[in-house]
Design a protein around this motif. Structure first.
Motif, PDB file in Angstrom:
ATOM      1  N   ALA A 182       0.825  -1.212   0.000  1.00 61.63           N
ATOM      2  CA  ALA A 182       0.000   0.000   0.000  1.00 61.63           C
ATOM      3  C   ALA A 182       0.854   1.256   0.000  1.00 61.63           C
ATOM      4  O   ALA A 182       2.035   1.218   0.364  1.00 61.63           O
ATOM      5  N   VAL A 183       0.242   2.347  -0.416  1.00 63.02           N
ATOM      6  CA  VAL A 183       0.911   3.656  -0.432  1.00 63.02           C
ATOM      7  C   VAL A 183      -0.106   4.671   0.087  1.00 63.02           C
ATOM      8  O   VAL A 183      -1.220   4.738  -0.426  1.00 63.02           O
ATOM      9  N   ALA A 184       0.279   5.428   1.115  1.00 62.97           N
ATOM     10  CA  ALA A 184      -0.646   6.460   1.617  1.00 62.97           C
ATOM     11  C   ALA A 184      -0.437   7.735   0.808  1.00 62.97           C
ATOM     12  O   ALA A 184       0.696   8.117   0.518  1.00 62.97           O
ATOM     13  N   ILE A 185      -1.525   8.363   0.441  1.00 61.81           N
ATOM     14  CA  ILE A 185      -1.432   9.598  -0.342  1.00 61.81           C
ATOM     15  C   ILE A 185      -1.443  10.774   0.630  1.00 61.81           C
ATOM     16  O   ILE A 185      -2.255  10.817   1.559  1.00 61.81           O
ATOM     17  N   GLY A 186      -0.531  11.715   0.414  1.00 60.41           N
ATOM     18  CA  GLY A 186      -0.400  12.851   1.327  1.00 60.41           C
ATOM     19  C   GLY A 186      -1.510  13.878   1.136  1.00 60.41           C
ATOM     20  O   GLY A 186      -2.335  13.780   0.216  1.00 60.41           O
ATOM     21  N   GLN A 187      -1.457  14.867   2.005  1.00 61.61           N
ATOM     22  CA  GLN A 187      -2.426  15.962   1.977  1.00 61.61           C
ATOM     23  C   GLN A 187      -2.330  16.721   0.646  1.00 61.61           C
ATOM     24  O   GLN A 187      -1.229  16.944   0.142  1.00 61.61           O
ATOM     25  N   ASP A 188      -3.431  17.128   0.088  1.00 58.78           N
ATOM     26  CA  ASP A 188      -3.463  17.936  -1.127  1.00 58.78           C
ATOM     27  C   ASP A 188      -2.679  17.287  -2.269  1.00 58.78           C
ATOM     28  O   ASP A 188      -1.823  17.909  -2.903  1.00 58.78           O
ATOM     29  N   GLN A 189      -2.954  16.023  -2.486  1.00 62.72           N
ATOM     30  CA  GLN A 189      -2.277  15.311  -3.581  1.00 62.72           C
ATOM     31  C   GLN A 189      -3.306  14.659  -4.511  1.00 62.72           C
ATOM     32  O   GLN A 189      -4.438  14.382  -4.114  1.00 62.72           O
ATOM     33  N   ILE A 190      -2.829  14.418  -5.745  1.00 65.22           N
ATOM     34  CA  ILE A 190      -3.669  13.796  -6.773  1.00 65.22           C
ATOM     35  C   ILE A 190      -2.983  12.505  -7.209  1.00 65.22           C
ATOM     36  O   ILE A 190      -1.760  12.479  -7.363  1.00 65.22           O
ATOM     37  N   VAL A 191      -3.771  11.451  -7.363  1.00 66.82           N
ATOM     38  CA  VAL A 191      -3.201  10.187  -7.812  1.00 66.82           C
ATOM     39  C   VAL A 191      -3.886   9.758  -9.104  1.00 66.82           C
ATOM     40  O   VAL A 191      -5.086   9.958  -9.276  1.00 66.82           O
ATOM     41  N   THR A 192      -3.090   9.188 -10.006  1.00 66.12           N
ATOM     42  CA  THR A 192      -3.640   8.612 -11.232  1.00 66.12           C
ATOM     43  C   THR A 192      -3.202   7.154 -11.278  1.00 66.12           C
ATOM     44  O   THR A 192      -1.992   6.873 -11.200  1.00 66.12           O
ATOM     45  N   ILE A 193      -4.165   6.234 -11.354  1.00 67.21           N
ATOM     46  CA  ILE A 193      -3.780   4.822 -11.490  1.00 67.21           C
ATOM     47  C   ILE A 193      -4.228   4.287 -12.847  1.00 67.21           C
ATOM     48  O   ILE A 193      -5.304   4.642 -13.358  1.00 67.21           O
ATOM     49  N   THR A 194      -3.341   3.480 -13.435  1.00 62.50           N
ATOM     50  CA  THR A 194      -3.671   2.703 -14.627  1.00 62.50           C
ATOM     51  C   THR A 194      -3.310   1.259 -14.245  1.00 62.50           C
ATOM     52  O   THR A 194      -2.790   1.045 -13.133  1.00 62.50           O
ATOM     53  N   PRO A 195      -3.512   0.269 -15.105  1.00 65.21           N
ATOM     54  CA  PRO A 195      -3.178  -1.102 -14.686  1.00 65.21           C
ATOM     55  C   PRO A 195      -1.702  -1.248 -14.284  1.00 65.21           C
ATOM     56  O   PRO A 195      -1.372  -2.051 -13.416  1.00 65.21           O
ATOM     57  N   ASP A 196      -0.810  -0.491 -14.912  1.00 61.70           N
ATOM     58  CA  ASP A 196       0.621  -0.694 -14.666  1.00 61.70           C
ATOM     59  C   ASP A 196       1.340   0.495 -14.045  1.00 61.70           C
ATOM     60  O   ASP A 196       2.537   0.409 -13.772  1.00 61.70           O
ATOM     61  N   THR A 197       0.657   1.604 -13.848  1.00 62.52           N
ATOM     62  CA  THR A 197       1.355   2.779 -13.308  1.00 62.52           C
ATOM     63  C   THR A 197       0.548   3.450 -12.202  1.00 62.52           C
ATOM     64  O   THR A 197      -0.677   3.369 -12.162  1.00 62.52           O
ATOM     65  N   VAL A 198       1.314   4.097 -11.323  1.00 70.86           N
ATOM     66  CA  VAL A 198       0.713   4.916 -10.265  1.00 70.86           C
ATOM     67  C   VAL A 198       1.484   6.228 -10.252  1.00 70.86           C
ATOM     68  O   VAL A 198       2.712   6.231 -10.120  1.00 70.86           O
ATOM     69  N   THR A 199       0.803   7.342 -10.413  1.00 70.75           N
ATOM     70  CA  THR A 199       1.476   8.642 -10.399  1.00 70.75           C
ATOM     71  C   THR A 199       0.827   9.515  -9.338  1.00 70.75           C
ATOM     72  O   THR A 199      -0.406   9.646  -9.305  1.00 70.75           O
ATOM     73  N   VAL A 200       1.657  10.098  -8.487  1.00 74.40           N
ATOM     74  CA  VAL A 200       1.133  10.996  -7.458  1.00 74.40           C
ATOM     75  C   VAL A 200       1.743  12.376  -7.668  1.00 74.40           C
ATOM     76  O   VAL A 200       2.961  12.505  -7.865  1.00 74.40           O
ATOM     77  N   THR A 201       0.901  13.389  -7.658  1.00 74.17           N
ATOM     78  CA  THR A 201       1.384  14.765  -7.828  1.00 74.17           C
ATOM     79  C   THR A 201       0.740  15.651  -6.758  1.00 74.17           C
ATOM     80  O   THR A 201      -0.195  15.219  -6.082  1.00 74.17           O
ATOM     81  N   ASP A 202       1.225  16.884  -6.652  1.00 78.66           N
ATOM     82  CA  ASP A 202       0.477  17.832  -5.829  1.00 78.66           C
ATOM     83  C   ASP A 202      -0.686  18.362  -6.678  1.00 78.66           C
ATOM     84  O   ASP A 202      -0.875  17.936  -7.831  1.00 78.66           O
ATOM     85  N   PHE A 203      -1.455  19.295  -6.134  1.00 75.59           N
ATOM     86  CA  PHE A 203      -2.630  19.774  -6.868  1.00 75.59           C
ATOM     87  C   PHE A 203      -2.240  20.494  -8.165  1.00 75.59           C
ATOM     88  O   PHE A 203      -3.078  20.741  -9.017  1.00 75.59           O
ATOM     89  N   PHE A 204      -0.948  20.862  -8.285  1.00 71.46           N
ATOM     90  CA  PHE A 204      -0.534  21.637  -9.463  1.00 71.46           C
ATOM     91  C   PHE A 204       0.263  20.796 -10.460  1.00 71.46           C
ATOM     92  O   PHE A 204       0.893  21.318 -11.369  1.00 71.46           O
ATOM     93  N   GLY A 205       0.292  19.481 -10.259  1.00 73.73           N
ATOM     94  CA  GLY A 205       0.877  18.595 -11.246  1.00 73.73           C
ATOM     95  C   GLY A 205       2.344  18.250 -11.023  1.00 73.73           C
ATOM     96  O   GLY A 205       2.932  17.494 -11.796  1.00 73.73           O
ATOM     97  N   THR A 206       2.952  18.779  -9.950  1.00 72.95           N
ATOM     98  CA  THR A 206       4.357  18.431  -9.690  1.00 72.95           C
ATOM     99  C   THR A 206       4.424  17.054  -9.029  1.00 72.95           C
ATOM    100  O   THR A 206       3.757  16.814  -8.005  1.00 72.95           O
ATOM    101  N   GLU A 207       5.218  16.170  -9.619  1.00 71.84           N
ATOM    102  CA  GLU A 207       5.241  14.796  -9.137  1.00 71.84           C
ATOM    103  C   GLU A 207       5.868  14.685  -7.747  1.00 71.84           C
ATOM    104  O   GLU A 207       6.826  15.397  -7.439  1.00 71.84           O
ATOM    105  N   VAL A 208       5.312  13.824  -6.898  1.00 69.93           N
ATOM    106  CA  VAL A 208       5.895  13.579  -5.573  1.00 69.93           C
ATOM    107  C   VAL A 208       6.155  12.079  -5.440  1.00 69.93           C
ATOM    108  O   VAL A 208       5.540  11.277  -6.137  1.00 69.93           O
ATOM    109  N   GLN A 209       7.087  11.730  -4.571  1.00 67.47           N
ATOM    110  CA  GLN A 209       7.436  10.315  -4.381  1.00 67.47           C
ATOM    111  C   GLN A 209       6.839   9.803  -3.083  1.00 67.47           C
ATOM    112  O   GLN A 209       7.386  10.027  -2.015  1.00 67.47           O
ATOM    113  N   PRO A 210       5.725   9.124  -3.132  1.00 68.77           N
ATOM    114  CA  PRO A 210       5.138   8.625  -1.880  1.00 68.77           C
ATOM    115  C   PRO A 210       5.861   7.354  -1.416  1.00 68.77           C
ATOM    116  O   PRO A 210       6.547   6.709  -2.212  1.00 68.77           O
TER     117      PRO A 210
END
Ligand code: F6R
Length: 615
Positions: free
Chosen positions: A207-235
């Motif tokens: 599992a991965v916890a998503i931080g405050q004010d973050q956006i996640v995009t999941i596809t079958p093979d990828t997980v991308t987490v960014t802040d609300f403005f699209g800058t990628e973060v490493q959870p």
């Protein structure tokens, strides 16, 4: 409150979503729904007021086409009653996008007015539909679903977790969170989102916890987490420490019965690895260790049952670490303009780690410059992540809405912290520390003994099932136990119940006593050095003289209460501070058995939610 599941992977969304929603049922809800993008690329939805079974029956009567991408929701009504129309998902104006939501969008009226002025119409009374329509409008402006979500969430005020999917991005689910939980589950060729790990633990424990004010995009093979403005973060990834079977009833009549029986293990697991050579070892405090020496005051914040654990923590911390401690309800705390400084430690207690009132109080404390420690049962929960340090209770998943095993684990964790702080401050002799640690370590075995009283309490509860009101009395550490006994009875059996400090009786509550009035009394040990025992026995005599029926919880072999009590439930011998860990169990069993005798659902009492994620 509100359960959320998202899935992308293989064409089995419906099974994953319904399984996840079933595991999230404990959070409390009153309607359920799903949205799926079919293999043909259509967006299909179904939603129904009532329990998940209503939706399942509906799907059995008229099948919904399955697909590889889906979102599912259980709603706890806030804006608008629990109807089919208000249930989630809600759709964009063109019907191509579906959205689900947990939380409250405080500025929804203003946003709705804007959309109405733009010619939009609404089918529900919810704040969620406003977010769905807004997101649909932003999507049309281009840039894709995640970017559109980013543009929407910066306009929202309040607390929210949002999940959305769009038929033009068939293998994508996006999510965003602010002050409301969302966790990612990592699979092989499939990924999951959930309000908590229970949503997907039968499929993956990564599992991965998503931080405050973050956006996640999941596809079958990828997980991308960014802040609300699209800058990628490493959870950071974590391993869920329990498996799906821990969240199953496993032959018990209810989750509550199972969780009451798990209390010896809950305490043992919370203590495990934390006591070595008569010292408390808490690597958990790494983020705070240096500040601990300078702390001159502690404020404990919590709600409900957790606040009663906090009251017990106060007695222990003040006695052992000689430090002033106050306990405040989280929702009252920040409005009282509390005096906080860098030498104040604010200790929050929360089973779920998501209680909005407590989360907001923690944030207030952080902003005021105080140090923060949380005591939490849910890995990766928001409150734990916000605090300087966290002591996890290892009670395992608590599914029944009414807290039982988490309560005793919270007390154990607070006591460990108290003994550690006493060592840091040099306020307790090694002998006294050892004695307290021995007492604490013996609690799991003594809890096993208390559980043996179950059948007797069951009889008592059946016999009392038509009671209209029940009172609970205790002194010193028995007082929070009385409060907890009353809370359990109220929430499970819907019976008026009050807990009082026994000393307060003559200052008013004794007027409630009339012939036949049942009163539970938590009797301290006759070995108590403060002669509290004698005072409580006097209180018993006072109410008995006025006709009360006395149900005493007293130490094994305490013959002094026998002449005055109608029923005595014995608990094993324990030091004064440790008695509550034992005395609370008969009261939990009593409330559960009385509710069962009345034919009520003990796992999901009416109107209540397990995780209270709105203020
Ligand atoms: C009562 C009960 C509640 C919770 C309270 C705080 O049985 O469960 O009173 O103790 O809502 O919840 P957490 O501990 O999740 O913050």
């Amino acid at each position: 409150m509100c359960g959320i599941v998202g899935y992308v992977g293989r064409p089995k969304s419906l099974e994953v979503l319904l399984g996840g929603l079933r595991r999230l049922e404990y959070r409390g809800y009153d309607s359920a729904g799903v949205a799926i993008i079919t293999e043909e690329g259509d967006l299909v939805t179904r939603k129904r007021a009532g329990k998940l079974a209503v939706l399942v029956d509906d799907l059995a009567a008229e099948a919904l086409t399955d697909g590889s991408t889906g979102i599912g929701h259980t709603r706890w009504a806030t804006h608008g009653g629990p109807t089919d129309g208000n249930a989630h998902p809600h759709l964009s104006r063109d019907g191509k996008l579906a959205l689900i939501h947990n939380g409250i969008i405080e500025n929804f009226a203003e946003l709705k007015a804007e959309l109405l002025a733009d010619g939009y119409t609404f089918e529900s009374e919810t704040d969620t539909e406003v977010a769905a329509k807004l997101l649909g409008r932003e999507y049309e402006a281009g840039g894709g679903l995640a970017a559109a979500l980013g543009r929407v969430v910066v306009r929202l005020e309040g607390a929210f977790t949002l999940l959305a999917l769009h038929r033009d991005e068939p293998l994508v689910v996006v999510g965003a969170r602010r002050n409301s939980p969302l966790v990612i589950g990592l699979g092989e060729g499939e990924n999951f989102l959930g309000s908590d790990v229970a949503a997907f633990v039968e499929h993956t424990q990564r599992a991965v916890a998503i931080g405050q004010d973050q956006i996640v995009t999941i596809t079958p093979d990828t997980v991308t987490v960014t802040d609300f403005f699209g800058t990628e973060v490493q959870p950071t990834e974590f391993q869920v420490s329990w498996d799906a079977s821990a969240a199953e009833k496993g032959g018990w009549s209810s989750f509550m019965a199972k969780e009451i029986s798990e209390q010896p293990e809950a305490v043992a697991n919370t203590l495990r690895t934390r006591i070595h050579d008569d010292h408390v070892v808490l690597p958990d405090l790494a983020g705070l260790e240096e500040s601990l020496v300078g702390i001159d005051r502690i404020v404990i914040i919590a709600c409900g049952t957790a606040s009663y654990a906090g009251m017990l923590g106060k007695y222990a911390l003040e006695k052992w670490a000689r430090i002033p401690v106050e306990v405040q309800l989280s929702h009252e705390f920040r409005y009282s303009e509390p005096v906080l400084s860098p030498t104040t430690l604010v200790v929050s207690i929360s089973q779920s780690g998501e209680t909005m009132d407590t989360l907001m109080a923690v944030k207030y404390a952080i902003e005021a410059g105080a140090k923060t420690l949380s005591i939490c049962n849910t890995q990766g929960a928001t409150i734990a992540r916000e605090s300087d340090a966290v002591i996890y209770t290892h009670a395992g998943p608590e599914v029944a809405v009414a807290s039982t095993k988490a309560f005793v684990a919270q007390i154990a964790a607070l006591y460990l912290f108290g003994l550690h702080l006493a060592e840091v401050r040099g306020t307790l002799s090694p002998e006294a520390t050892k004695e307290a640690l021995d007492e604490l370590s013996s609690i799991p075995e003594k809890l096993e003994q208390v559980l043996l009283t179950k059948e007797r309490i069951q009889e008592l509860a059946k016999w009392m099932s038509d009671s209209r009101a029940v009172l609970f009395l205790g002194r010193h550490v028995g007082y929070p136990v009385a409060l907890e006994g009353a809370l359990k009875l109220k929430e499970l059996a819907y019976i008026h119940a009050e807990g009082f400090a026994a000393g307060e009786l003559k200052h008013g509550p004794i007027a409630l006593i009339e012939p036949g009035q049942p009163v539970f009394v938590v009797v301290p040990s006759p070995r108590d050095p403060n002669s509290l025992h004698a005072k409580v026995v006097s209180n018993i005599q006072e109410i008995r003289a006025r006709g009360a029926r006395i149900l005493a919880i007293a130490e094994q072999g305490d013959a002094s209460v026998l002449p005055f009590a109608d029923e005595v439930i014995p608990i094993p011998l324990a030091g004064a501070l440790f008695e509550p860990l034992l005395a609370v169990v008969p009261l939990q069993i009593f409330a559960m058995e009385l509710a069962t005798a009345k034919g009520l659902d003990v796992d999901q009492p009416r109107n209540l939610a397990k995780s209270v994620t709105v203020e």
